[in-house]
Design an enzyme around this catalytic site. Sequence first.
Site, mmCIF file in Angstrom:
data_model
loop_
_atom_site.group_PDB
_atom_site.id
_atom_site.type_symbol
_atom_site.label_atom_id
_atom_site.label_comp_id
_atom_site.label_asym_id
_atom_site.label_seq_id
_atom_site.Cartn_x
_atom_site.Cartn_y
_atom_site.Cartn_z
ATOM 1 N N ALA A 154 -11.109 38.450 -15.159
ATOM 2 C CA ALA A 154 -10.563 38.761 -16.007
ATOM 3 C C ALA A 154 -11.026 39.478 -17.001
ATOM 4 O O ALA A 154 -11.297 41.242 -15.988
ATOM 5 C CB ALA A 154 -9.697 37.686 -17.429
ATOM 6 N N CYS A 155 -11.439 40.335 -17.848
ATOM 7 C CA CYS A 155 -11.508 41.134 -19.192
ATOM 8 C C CYS A 155 -12.495 41.727 -18.950
ATOM 9 O O CYS A 155 -13.736 42.463 -19.876
ATOM 10 C CB CYS A 155 -11.327 41.175 -20.687
ATOM 11 N N SER A 156 -13.615 41.027 -18.534
ATOM 12 C CA SER A 156 -15.221 40.945 -17.631
ATOM 13 C C SER A 156 -15.641 41.454 -16.752
ATOM 14 O O SER A 156 -16.622 42.033 -16.611
ATOM 15 C CB SER A 156 -15.458 40.001 -18.149
ATOM 16 N N ALA A 157 -14.253 41.907 -15.763
ATOM 17 C CA ALA A 157 -14.283 42.877 -14.579
ATOM 18 C C ALA A 157 -15.456 43.481 -14.409
ATOM 19 O O ALA A 157 -15.610 43.703 -13.355
ATOM 20 C CB ALA A 157 -13.231 43.026 -14.005
ATOM 21 N N SER A 329 -7.971 45.794 -20.895
ATOM 22 C CA SER A 329 -8.652 44.351 -19.924
ATOM 23 C C SER A 329 -9.684 44.560 -19.577
ATOM 24 O O SER A 329 -10.644 45.516 -20.581
ATOM 25 C CB SER A 329 -7.833 44.179 -19.111
#
Length: 371
Positions: A154-157, A329
């Site tokens: 998710a947004c931590s990718a 993101s």
Amino acid sequence: MGIRITGTGLYQPEEVITNEELVDCLNAYVEQFNSVNAEKIEAGEMIARRGSSAEFIEKASGVKRRYVIEKSGILDINRLRPRLEERTEDELSIQAEWGVIAAKQAMENAGVTAEDIDVVILACSNMQRAYPAVAIEIQTALGIQGYAYDMNVACSAATFGLKQAYDAIKTGARRVLLVNVEITSGHTDYRSRDCHFIFGDVATASIIEDTDSKTGFEIVDTHLFTQFSNNIRNNFGFLNSSELTSRDDKQFRQDGRKVFKEVCPLVAKIITGQLEKNNIAPENVKRFWLHQANKSMNELILKLVVGKEAAEADPDLVPIILDEFANTSSAGVIIALHRTADQVNDGEYGVLCSFGAGYSVGAILVQKHVA
């Protein structure tokens, strides 16, 4: 020698939607929906939808505008999603096309060619397809040998991807191309007052390599953390075709208040712990490149890490780009780094930290080195 981020690239599409345009669209949709369903709403069988304002959006998030792949379909109240033509399997996919553009810029900025790269990682929230991996498509389009794969945290990718790049180089890879292509408009619910304004479309890329002869940001320390939560969720997936599903359940949704309350102290704790582990005082960090989800979240995290007085005295400690890009993101931290890397001097420290669904948090401590 040190493993460094030596080049970054950024691609944004040409089309832009302002808050005012988005609100006009939402309010027209709400008026139509409530009129068509007036009897059911009156009977309590259906909840009336609510409109919004540009002022509310900016106050709630800090977002003023966003880049999108195609705006006419998004602003059509009878469609509310981008108009995209499906490409043939012989054509480069949209996500790969954007990734290649950003990658070429990053490669040029790092002074490397396809022959110098061994690994390609596409790390993002919004994958165009299940397989074959879009990363392999990008790899082939650029003429890179070695291997490639997609990953989604998710947004931590992006920060999780930097950790994977770091580990790959530690085990023998020469250079890694990390790509973050976020075409978020395909998964955004433009009918929702709480979600319709959050996201934007963009692509970033980074080159990571082991070098002591190039200007870049050396990766000093990495910290990854995950903890399951339903407060940010999107149920679109492989099994949908076997289910009776509704559109409401297959787009981004979140409980923003819970996310704010739970994630901010968690992120601050992780950053503070990482700095303590490396004997670095918060005041000795030149820039905190945080996930670009919400301006108020980033301001609070900064206060929790460096103290209220320091945060208010120097708001540039946390660069904000979401006013222009909205929440992109995984790509947000890389955009912030790309835009402000020259504000960090030789020997100074920075922290890249992204956070989102999972919950997931990735913190990367870096130090600038000038060749």
